[in-house]
Design an enzyme around this catalytic site. Structure first.
Site, PDB file in Angstrom:
ATOM      1  CB  SER A 149      53.284  12.387  23.857  1.00  0.00           C
ATOM      2  OG  SER A 149      53.668  13.397  24.762  1.00  0.00           O
ATOM      3  CD  GLU A 244      48.740  10.635  30.345  1.00  0.00           C
ATOM      4  OE1 GLU A 244      49.682  11.284  29.855  1.00  0.00           O
ATOM      5  OE2 GLU A 244      48.135   9.731  29.750  1.00  0.00           O
TER       6      GLU A 244
END
Length: 299
Positions: A149, A244
């Site tokens: 991330s 996602e």
């Protein structure tokens, strides 16, 4: 139309967090940090791995040591959490699974967090650890930058910074669901909104504000690696879930690197959640991904 119910352990954790965030819109940053320590719940404790709280290059963190791992091979792990959340505690088990599979040691940094320490403090901390490892005799080619991330952004930006400064580059860079677009304009933020149980445009905006609170430009390539060039970049591994919200960031990074002649491996977790390898030890697909990373590392 009701949102689909999460079917995996990680999705259920993210859904639980989302309920709390929606119920407490004024939740303090400190409380959010405590919530994100819960990230480690998705990962089982890997066997044959020990941990030590220590500092490297003046930066605190956790040293991950699998049994029989090669101490000359080190992963520098930049944790996710939007530059403002997450820690070595939330990520040590994930690092343990990865280091064990690859036969390396790993150091999970507790780098300085935003907004108390905006860009480039996190990059500076990562590079301080890297330089300390080189000073200890670790070869640059035997270091792998790892990040998930926001940590994926940092792993890439650290490498770009080294290249800019003419310093030795790590041998490998491994990213999981990297968050790169600091303009908050990725198309899949919208198209995958109903299948991502964690990421929202509003949440991303909040973390961008914290990270860039020192006045950095969201198009600066060391802030937003989608504006960088990738000639001479090390071998790169990218994994992301096709459902996602940040999936487009991974697609664009892979395209940029491939067009620059970089050796890139792109692994897609179909139907998975953000940073799906977090489910190592709990989900076969996550274990498969860890094994794929290890095969890539050794190749």
């Amino acid at each position: 139309m009701p949102l689909p119910r999460p079917s995996c352990h990680l999705g259920k954790i993210y859904a639980e967090w989302s309920v709390e965030f929606e119920a407490n819109p004024e939740m303090s940053l400190q409380l959010m940090r405590w919530v994100f320590e819960d990230w480690q719940r998705a990962t089982t404790e890997p066997e044959g791995v020990t941990y030590a709280t220590t500092t490297i290059g003046g930066v605190p963190g956790v040293l991950v040591t699998p049994v029989d791992a090669d101490p000359s091979q080190v992963m520098v792990v930049m944790h996710g959490g939007g530059f403002a959340l997450g820690s070595s505690a939330s990520h040590r088990k994930l690092a343990g699974h990865l280091a064990k599979a690859c036969g390396t040691h790993a150091f999970v940094l507790d780098f300085r967090l935003a907004p108390e320490f905006p860009f480039p403090a996190q990059i500076e901390d990562g590079l301080a650890v890297y330089q300390a490892l080189l000073d200890q005799g670790i070869k640059a080619d035997d270091v792998c930058f790892v990040g998930d991330s926001a940590g994926g952004n940092l792993a890439v930006a650290m490498t770009l910074t080294l290249r800019r400064d003419g310093r030795p580059l790590p041998g490998r860079v491994l990213t999981m669901s990297p968050w790169l677009n600091m303009e908050n304009t990725g198309a899949t933020i919208e198209t995958n909104n109903d299948t991502d149980f964690l990421i929202t445009r509003e949440g991303l905006a909040g973390n961008i504000g914290r990270y860039l609170s020192g006045g950095a430009d969201p198009t600066d390539p060391y802030v937003n690696p989608l504006y960088a060039t990738y000639e001479g970049f090390p071998r790169l591994y990218v994994c992301a879930a096709d459902t996602e919200s940040l999936f487009e960031d991974s697609e664009r990074l892979v395209d940029l690197a491939k067009n620059a002649g970089v050796d890139v491996t792109f692994s897609i977790g179909k139907g998975m959640q953000h940073v799906f390898p977090f489910q190592a030890g709990r989900l076969a697909r996550a274990d498969e991904e860890i094994a794929s990373m290890a095969a890539w590392y050794r190749s």
